[in-house]
Design a protein around this motif. Structure first.
Motif, PDB file in Angstrom:
ATOM      1  N   LEU A 169     -41.346 -66.618  39.512  1.00  0.00           N
ATOM      2  CA  LEU A 169     -40.572 -65.410  39.779  1.00  0.00           C
ATOM      3  C   LEU A 169     -39.836 -64.944  38.526  1.00  0.00           C
ATOM      4  CD1 LEU A 169     -39.050 -66.291  43.271  1.00  0.00           C
ATOM      5  CD2 LEU A 169     -40.981 -64.768  42.775  1.00  0.00           C
ATOM      6  N   GLY A 170     -39.923 -63.665  38.240  1.00  0.00           N
ATOM      7  CA  GLY A 170     -39.295 -63.107  37.049  1.00  0.00           C
ATOM      8  C   GLY A 170     -40.129 -63.231  35.800  1.00  0.00           C
ATOM      9  N   GLU A 200     -43.531 -58.320  33.671  1.00  0.00           N
ATOM     10  CA  GLU A 200     -42.947 -57.240  32.884  1.00  0.00           C
ATOM     11  C   GLU A 200     -41.821 -56.576  33.677  1.00  0.00           C
ATOM     12  OE1 GLU A 200     -43.747 -56.270  29.728  1.00  0.00           O
ATOM     13  OE2 GLU A 200     -45.109 -58.002  29.622  1.00  0.00           O
ATOM     14  N   ILE A 201     -40.797 -56.140  32.974  1.00  0.00           N
ATOM     15  CA  ILE A 201     -39.665 -55.501  33.635  1.00  0.00           C
ATOM     16  C   ILE A 201     -40.116 -54.275  34.423  1.00  0.00           C
ATOM     17  CG2 ILE A 201     -39.079 -54.132  31.593  1.00  0.00           C
ATOM     18  CD1 ILE A 201     -36.531 -55.653  34.044  1.00  0.00           C
ATOM     19  N   ALA A 202     -41.167 -53.619  33.969  1.00  0.00           N
ATOM     20  CA  ALA A 202     -41.678 -52.437  34.670  1.00  0.00           C
ATOM     21  C   ALA A 202     -42.213 -52.789  36.053  1.00  0.00           C
ATOM     22  CB  ALA A 202     -42.778 -51.770  33.843  1.00  0.00           C
ATOM     23  N   ASP A 203     -42.573 -54.060  36.270  1.00  0.00           N
ATOM     24  CA  ASP A 203     -43.124 -54.492  37.555  1.00  0.00           C
ATOM     25  C   ASP A 203     -42.093 -55.192  38.435  1.00  0.00           C
ATOM     26  OD1 ASP A 203     -45.687 -53.575  36.862  1.00  0.00           O
ATOM     27  OD2 ASP A 203     -46.104 -55.432  35.767  1.00  0.00           O
ATOM     28  N   ALA A 204     -40.848 -55.211  38.008  1.00  0.00           N
ATOM     29  CA  ALA A 204     -39.831 -55.991  38.719  1.00  0.00           C
ATOM     30  C   ALA A 204     -39.576 -55.477  40.129  1.00  0.00           C
ATOM     31  CB  ALA A 204     -38.529 -55.999  37.926  1.00  0.00           C
ATOM     32  N   ASP A 253     -33.196 -75.983  48.405  1.00  0.00           N
ATOM     33  CA  ASP A 253     -32.378 -74.776  48.258  1.00  0.00           C
ATOM     34  C   ASP A 253     -32.367 -74.287  46.809  1.00  0.00           C
ATOM     35  OD1 ASP A 253     -30.865 -76.744  47.048  1.00  0.00           O
ATOM     36  OD2 ASP A 253     -29.058 -76.405  48.243  1.00  0.00           O
ATOM     37  N   LYS A 254     -33.371 -74.710  46.029  1.00  0.00           N
ATOM     38  CA  LYS A 254     -33.413 -74.352  44.609  1.00  0.00           C
ATOM     39  C   LYS A 254     -34.767 -73.752  44.246  1.00  0.00           C
ATOM     40  CE  LYS A 254     -30.367 -78.221  43.381  1.00  0.00           C
ATOM     41  NZ  LYS A 254     -30.297 -78.711  44.774  1.00  0.00           N
ATOM     42  N   ILE A 255     -34.734 -72.644  43.488  1.00  0.00           N
ATOM     43  CA  ILE A 255     -35.947 -72.023  42.971  1.00  0.00           C
ATOM     44  C   ILE A 255     -35.709 -71.660  41.514  1.00  0.00           C
ATOM     45  CG2 ILE A 255     -37.540 -70.066  43.126  1.00  0.00           C
ATOM     46  CD1 ILE A 255     -36.820 -69.837  46.090  1.00  0.00           C
ATOM     47  N   ARG A 256     -36.584 -72.123  40.639  1.00  0.00           N
ATOM     48  CA  ARG A 256     -36.522 -71.774  39.212  1.00  0.00           C
ATOM     49  C   ARG A 256     -37.101 -70.362  39.024  1.00  0.00           C
ATOM     50  NH1 ARG A 256     -40.238 -73.281  35.041  1.00  0.00           N
ATOM     51  NH2 ARG A 256     -41.811 -72.837  36.611  1.00  0.00           N
ATOM     52  N   VAL A 257     -36.396 -69.535  38.236  1.00  0.00           N
ATOM     53  CA  VAL A 257     -36.836 -68.151  37.995  1.00  0.00           C
ATOM     54  C   VAL A 257     -36.658 -67.798  36.519  1.00  0.00           C
ATOM     55  CG1 VAL A 257     -36.217 -67.441  40.341  1.00  0.00           C
ATOM     56  CG2 VAL A 257     -34.561 -67.124  38.481  1.00  0.00           C
ATOM     57  N   MET A 301     -32.529 -60.175  43.422  1.00  0.00           N
ATOM     58  CA  MET A 301     -33.210 -61.438  43.709  1.00  0.00           C
ATOM     59  C   MET A 301     -32.235 -62.469  44.256  1.00  0.00           C
ATOM     60  SD  MET A 301     -35.644 -61.451  40.301  1.00  0.00           S
ATOM     61  CE  MET A 301     -36.246 -63.145  40.476  1.00  0.00           C
ATOM     62  N   VAL A 302     -31.059 -62.560  43.657  1.00  0.00           N
ATOM     63  CA  VAL A 302     -30.029 -63.490  44.131  1.00  0.00           C
ATOM     64  C   VAL A 302     -29.626 -63.138  45.555  1.00  0.00           C
ATOM     65  CG1 VAL A 302     -27.618 -64.179  43.811  1.00  0.00           C
ATOM     66  CG2 VAL A 302     -29.152 -64.110  41.842  1.00  0.00           C
TER      67      VAL A 302
END
Length: 290
Positions: free
Chosen positions: A69-70, A73-77, A97-101, A121-122
């Motif tokens: 996740l993340g 490209e910022i254009a696809d966020a 309860d944890k996800i790396r992004v 996202m948060v």
């Protein structure tokens, strides 16, 4: 106490191979990234429930989902948000309860857009009782200490992972970053690299200041999780995770061998720092300062 965790897909493609590697090295925490070459974000519910049952049978807990996740490209966020929701659903299945992004490519001049998308996202994650943890990946917005500090200041509720090798590959020395980021970092990825050659090496053989990190943990008295993400050998699915060049100082015959070298190097550093492996009541192994 220090607990060891790992991206076990660097040891083997199948879940059985990953479990064999974790058991062989006394590691009971998994940062789950892929199984059989399939990224966790693409798991079906049926696959996730089946894998969770096998992990439970083997007393392996999913510490975090090592999601992509993340890493777009910022254009696809904007259209990325449904993927965030989907990975949060999977986190519930895996009882973590944890996800790396990450914080988006092509975004160096897009600070406010980056933070706006991360806040969304948060917010989505909070609906599921999940927290997102940002990693300082190369070429994403938050790849340097200054920009990580900016995200810490401006994106409330976002957690943080410290990857020393990634900072080095962005031209930043690790020791000053530990001074300013250690107390605000939630957990650590263990990957080491040599500045002069850009070669990935086992922990302690490069410039990633892993011994200094261990000393900082000991001095703080905090509990910590160290997740091995050594990248000592090209592993199955790597191209889907990161298409950048990897340079290696050492050659290993198999992924199992490279994973073993990474684990043994970190354990040697822990022993040198005065830690000892100690069985816990929950049948896991913790490293405790003697």
């Amino acid at each position: 106490m220090i607990r060891l965790c790992a991206f076990a897909d660097e040891a083997g493609r199948s879940l059985s191979a990953q479990l064999d590697a974790l058991h062989a090295h006394g590691i009971s925490l998994l940062e789950l990234r892929s199984i059989d070459g399939k990224d966790i974000a693409d798991f079906t519910d049926a696959e996730a429930y089946r894998y969770k049952e096998i992990l439970d049978e083997n007393r392996i807990a999913v510490h975090s989902l090592g999601s992509p996740l993340g890493k777009v490209e910022i254009a696809d966020a904007q259209k990325h948000m449904e993927a965030v929701r989907r990975v949060c659903e999977l986190a519930r299945i895996f009882d973590t309860d944890k996800i790396r992004v990450f914080s988006f490519f092509g975004a160096y001049g897009e600070a406010e857009r980056v933070k706006e998308h991360l806040r969304r996202m948060v917010g989505i994650a909070s609906e599921y009782g999940v927290r997102l943890y940002h990693e300082n990946e190369k070429k994403v917005y938050g790849d340097t200490g200054d920009r990580v500090l900016e995200l810490m200041r401006d994106v409330q509720g976002l957690g943080f992972v410290f990857d020393p090798a990634n900072y080095i590959q962005c031209g930043e020395p690790v020791a000053p970053l530990l001074d300013c980021l250690f107390d605000r970092t939630d957990y650590f990825h263990i990957k080491d690299v040599c500045v002069a050659t850009d070669e990935l090496v086992p922990a302690g053989e490069g410039d990633g200041e892993i011994p200094l990190l261990i000393d900082r943990i000991a001095a703080s008295g905090r509990d910590a999780v160290l997740t091995l993400e050594p990248h000592l050998k090209i592993f199955d699915g790597y191209a889907a995770i990161d298409d950048s060049q990897m340079n290696h100082r050492f050659r290993y015959p198999t992924n199992e061998a490279s994973f073993a070298a990474a684990v043994n190097a970190l354990k040697a550093l822990l022993l040198e720092a005065g830690y000892a492996a100690q069985a816990q009541k929950d049948h896991t192994v913790g490293w405790v300062k003697r």
